[in-house]
Design a protein around this motif. Structure first.
Motif, PDB file in Angstrom:
ATOM      1  N   THR A   1      33.907  31.647  11.799  1.00 30.02           N
ATOM      2  CA  THR A   1      33.522  30.595  12.741  1.00 30.02           C
ATOM      3  C   THR A   1      32.395  29.733  12.178  1.00 30.02           C
ATOM      4  N   GLU A   2      31.505  30.318  11.416  1.00 27.58           N
ATOM      5  CA  GLU A   2      30.418  29.528  10.833  1.00 27.58           C
ATOM      6  C   GLU A   2      30.963  28.501   9.841  1.00 27.58           C
ATOM      7  N   ARG A   3      31.877  28.924   8.968  1.00 24.82           N
ATOM      8  CA  ARG A   3      32.464  27.988   8.018  1.00 24.82           C
ATOM      9  C   ARG A   3      33.255  26.900   8.725  1.00 24.82           C
ATOM     10  N   THR A   4      34.039  27.302   9.728  1.00 29.99           N
ATOM     11  CA  THR A   4      34.864  26.339  10.441  1.00 29.99           C
ATOM     12  C   THR A   4      34.013  25.332  11.207  1.00 29.99           C
ATOM     13  N   HIS A   5      32.965  25.817  11.863  1.00 33.73           N
ATOM     14  CA  HIS A   5      32.095  24.927  12.639  1.00 33.73           C
ATOM     15  C   HIS A   5      31.394  23.923  11.732  1.00 33.73           C
ATOM     16  N   ASP A   6      30.936  24.368  10.582  1.00 37.05           N
ATOM     17  CA  ASP A   6      30.259  23.459   9.649  1.00 37.05           C
ATOM     18  C   ASP A   6      31.190  22.346   9.196  1.00 37.05           C
ATOM     19  N   THR A   7      32.457  22.670   8.985  1.00 38.96           N
ATOM     20  CA  THR A   7      33.419  21.653   8.546  1.00 38.96           C
ATOM     21  C   THR A   7      33.768  20.696   9.681  1.00 38.96           C
ATOM     22  N   LEU A   8      34.037  21.234  10.875  1.00 39.07           N
ATOM     23  CA  LEU A   8      34.402  20.390  12.008  1.00 39.07           C
ATOM     24  C   LEU A   8      33.271  19.459  12.417  1.00 39.07           C
ATOM     25  N   GLU A   9      32.048  19.900  12.212  1.00 41.70           N
ATOM     26  CA  GLU A   9      30.896  19.118  12.652  1.00 41.70           C
ATOM     27  C   GLU A   9      30.806  17.782  11.925  1.00 41.70           C
ATOM     28  N   HIS A  10      31.385  17.692  10.726  1.00 48.00           N
ATOM     29  CA  HIS A  10      31.261  16.481   9.923  1.00 48.00           C
ATOM     30  C   HIS A  10      32.603  15.765   9.754  1.00 48.00           C
ATOM     31  N   THR A  11      33.552  16.033  10.649  1.00 47.70           N
ATOM     32  CA  THR A  11      34.854  15.393  10.541  1.00 47.70           C
ATOM     33  C   THR A  11      35.226  14.735  11.853  1.00 47.70           C
ATOM     34  N   THR A  12      36.214  13.868  11.791  1.00 47.02           N
ATOM     35  CA  THR A  12      36.791  13.249  12.974  1.00 47.02           C
ATOM     36  C   THR A  12      38.277  13.519  12.975  1.00 47.02           C
ATOM     37  N   PHE A  13      38.903  13.313  14.139  1.00 46.05           N
ATOM     38  CA  PHE A  13      40.334  13.614  14.241  1.00 46.05           C
ATOM     39  C   PHE A  13      41.172  12.607  13.479  1.00 46.05           C
ATOM     40  N   GLY A  14      40.616  11.456  13.161  1.00 37.14           N
ATOM     41  CA  GLY A  14      41.367  10.470  12.416  1.00 37.14           C
ATOM     42  C   GLY A  14      41.694  10.903  11.004  1.00 37.14           C
ATOM     43  N   THR A  15      40.952  11.864  10.456  1.00 39.30           N
ATOM     44  CA  THR A  15      41.226  12.391   9.127  1.00 39.30           C
ATOM     45  C   THR A  15      41.980  13.709   9.247  1.00 39.30           C
ATOM     46  N   PHE A  16      42.588  14.122   8.145  1.00 38.42           N
ATOM     47  CA  PHE A  16      43.352  15.369   8.185  1.00 38.42           C
ATOM     48  C   PHE A  16      42.447  16.590   8.119  1.00 38.42           C
ATOM     49  N   THR A  17      41.165  16.400   7.795  1.00 41.44           N
ATOM     50  CA  THR A  17      40.267  17.536   7.611  1.00 41.44           C
ATOM     51  C   THR A  17      40.168  18.379   8.866  1.00 41.44           C
ATOM     52  N   ALA A  18      40.109  17.718  10.040  1.00 38.80           N
ATOM     53  CA  ALA A  18      39.975  18.459  11.294  1.00 38.80           C
ATOM     54  C   ALA A  18      41.179  19.360  11.533  1.00 38.80           C
ATOM     55  N   VAL A  19      42.380  18.804  11.369  1.00 36.60           N
ATOM     56  CA  VAL A  19      43.590  19.599  11.571  1.00 36.60           C
ATOM     57  C   VAL A  19      43.704  20.688  10.509  1.00 36.60           C
ATOM     58  N   SER A  20      43.382  20.341   9.272  1.00 34.13           N
ATOM     59  CA  SER A  20      43.451  21.319   8.194  1.00 34.13           C
ATOM     60  C   SER A  20      42.492  22.484   8.436  1.00 34.13           C
ATOM     61  N   THR A  21      41.300  22.171   8.927  1.00 33.21           N
ATOM     62  CA  THR A  21      40.316  23.211   9.217  1.00 33.21           C
ATOM     63  C   THR A  21      40.801  24.118  10.335  1.00 33.21           C
ATOM     64  N   ALA A  22      41.364  23.509  11.384  1.00 32.89           N
ATOM     65  CA  ALA A  22      41.878  24.307  12.497  1.00 32.89           C
ATOM     66  C   ALA A  22      43.023  25.206  12.047  1.00 32.89           C
ATOM     67  N   ILE A  23      43.893  24.682  11.173  1.00 39.47           N
ATOM     68  CA  ILE A  23      44.997  25.487  10.655  1.00 39.47           C
ATOM     69  C   ILE A  23      44.473  26.624   9.784  1.00 39.47           C
ATOM     70  N   GLY A  24      43.419  26.324   9.012  1.00 39.38           N
ATOM     71  CA  GLY A  24      42.872  27.334   8.115  1.00 39.38           C
ATOM     72  C   GLY A  24      42.180  28.469   8.823  1.00 39.38           C
ATOM     73  N   TYR A  25      41.716  28.210  10.056  1.00 36.92           N
ATOM     74  CA  TYR A  25      41.057  29.297  10.804  1.00 36.92           C
ATOM     75  C   TYR A  25      42.117  30.281  11.272  1.00 36.92           C
ATOM     76  N   ASP A  26      42.007  31.523  10.823  1.00 30.64           N
ATOM     77  CA  ASP A  26      43.078  32.496  11.034  1.00 30.64           C
ATOM     78  C   ASP A  26      42.925  33.203  12.372  1.00 30.64           C
ATOM     79  N   ALA A  27      43.139  32.447  13.454  1.00 24.06           N
ATOM     80  CA  ALA A  27      43.027  33.009  14.792  1.00 24.06           C
ATOM     81  C   ALA A  27      44.122  34.042  15.060  1.00 24.06           C
ATOM     82  N   ALA A  28      45.280  33.881  14.424  1.00 26.40           N
ATOM     83  CA  ALA A  28      46.384  34.820  14.652  1.00 26.40           C
ATOM     84  C   ALA A  28      46.008  36.231  14.203  1.00 26.40           C
ATOM     85  N   TRP A  29      45.358  36.320  13.040  1.00 29.49           N
ATOM     86  CA  TRP A  29      44.929  37.641  12.549  1.00 29.49           C
ATOM     87  C   TRP A  29      43.872  38.227  13.474  1.00 29.49           C
TER      88      TRP A  29
END
Length: 349
Positions: free
Chosen positions: A176-204
């Motif tokens: 969550t710390e890594r994900t929050h740091d990335t989301l904090e500096h992104t907007t939804f207009g870029t792919f970074t936000a979606v990529s970060t959300a996908i990378g967070y392994d909530a399923a596991w």
């Protein structure tokens, strides 16, 4: 399964962000999901230009035969028209998802509002943010808070699974710390936000939380904390799927626009390539410039195909990595831990 001391670390077995270990993997990730699609497409076209220029320079192919080049130009024109037709079909498919009756539109709106209401309840806030990125941030912060509360509860009661829970919570805090740091500096207009959300392994994490929940009675305070965490993880997965679908619709729409923009120059370049050899005396330009001109025109002709390749690479990668919802983990090895389930359905301990 053995005791807590012999359990595997309760770490993500998925595609958690920040896990790229070598330069080759980082390059692959950049090409597949992280890189700007127009940059990828331009790079492919430049590679095509260099490829054909190199073949001409070393004498493997020739551009002096007007019949072969004009046949090639005719095939390119037909291929470009076919590709544009395919893109128009994709665009129509996307648009068909946007048409809805009044009742369908109301049901969709009510479903989204219900999800937002549940998120606000779990996060104990008056209302959820309108921005998708901020909403994902809120969910990540809520997961981290609930995990910390779970660890405190397990420690206070000194139960037999306290060590497992502490290791699980430590893994959640790191993710969550890594994900929050990335989301904090992104907007939804870029792919970074979606990529970060996908990378967070909530399923596991959901898989582990459900396994731990099965080890406690319903009356246990630790079980209550685990249930709250499980519900938030489910909300995160639901919100992520919604935002991923929305982004991919925008992505494919943008791809359709760019393909049309490149399709017209590509057809004109193919026509120009054929007309270069339309003179009675052969080509209309000097032979010393001919390899560069022909290679450049071919690169322009393949630009729509380059766009198709760049966008399909990303959409296919995203779809592959989110092919399942919830604790169904096709990327996991069949015997990967940390939990096993015995024949009677009870988790081994």
């Amino acid at each position: 399964m053995g005791s807590a001391e012999t359990d595997e670390p309760l770490e993500s077995h998925g595609t958690d962000i920040g896990s790229q270990a070598d330069s080759l993997t980082r390059v692959r990730e950049w090409v597949l999901v992280e890189g700007d699609r127009t940059v990828i497409a331009a790079s492919i076209s430049l590679l095509v230009f260099g490829f054909f220029l190199g073949l001409i320079e070393i004498g493997i192919i020739s551009v002096t035969n007007d019949d072969s080049v004009t046949r090639l130009a005719g095939g390119m024109i037909a291929g470009t028209f076919s590709l544009v037709t395919l893109v128009v079909s994709i665009n129509q498919l996307i648009l068909s998802q946007e048409f809805a009756s009044g009742n369908d539109a109301r049901d969709q709106l009510e479903g989204i509002m219900d999800i937002r209401s549940d998120i606000a309840t779990q996060a104990t806030v008056p209302a959820t943010p309108a921005s998708p990125t901020k909403l994902l941030e809120l969910l990540i912060e809520t997961i981290a808070t609930q995990a910390s509360e779970l660890a405190d509860t397990a420690t206070a009661h000194d139960d037999e699974h306290s060590e497992l829970i502490q290791r699980f919570v430590h893994s959640i805090e790191a993710s969550t710390e890594r994900t929050h740091d990335t989301l904090e500096h992104t907007t939804f207009g870029t792919f970074t936000a979606v990529s970060t959300a996908i990378g967070y392994d909530a399923a596991w994490q959901l898989y582990v939380a459900r396994q731990l929940r099965g080890r406690y009675d319903d009356s246990s305070e630790t079980a209550t904390r685990l249930e709250a965490l499980i519900e938030t993880l489910e909300l995160f997965l639901t919100a992520r799927e919604h935002f991923k679908t929305t982004y991919l619709q925008r992505e494919l729409t943008r791809f359709s626009q760019l393909t049309i923009y490149c399709g017209i120059p590509a057809v004109l370049a193919a026509m120009t390539l054929g007309l270069l050899y339309g003179g009675f005396s052969g080509t209309m330009i000097s032979g010393s410039y001919l390899p560069y001109v022909v290679s450049a025109l071919i690169a322009v002709v393949v630009s729509p195909l380059s766009l198709l390749a760049s966008y399909i690479l990303r959409t296919a990668a995203v779809t592959h990595r989110t092919a399942s919802i919830g604790p169904m983990l096709p990327q996991k090895e069949p015997d990967a831990g940390p939990f096993e389930v015995s024949a009677d359905g009870e988790p081994d301990s």
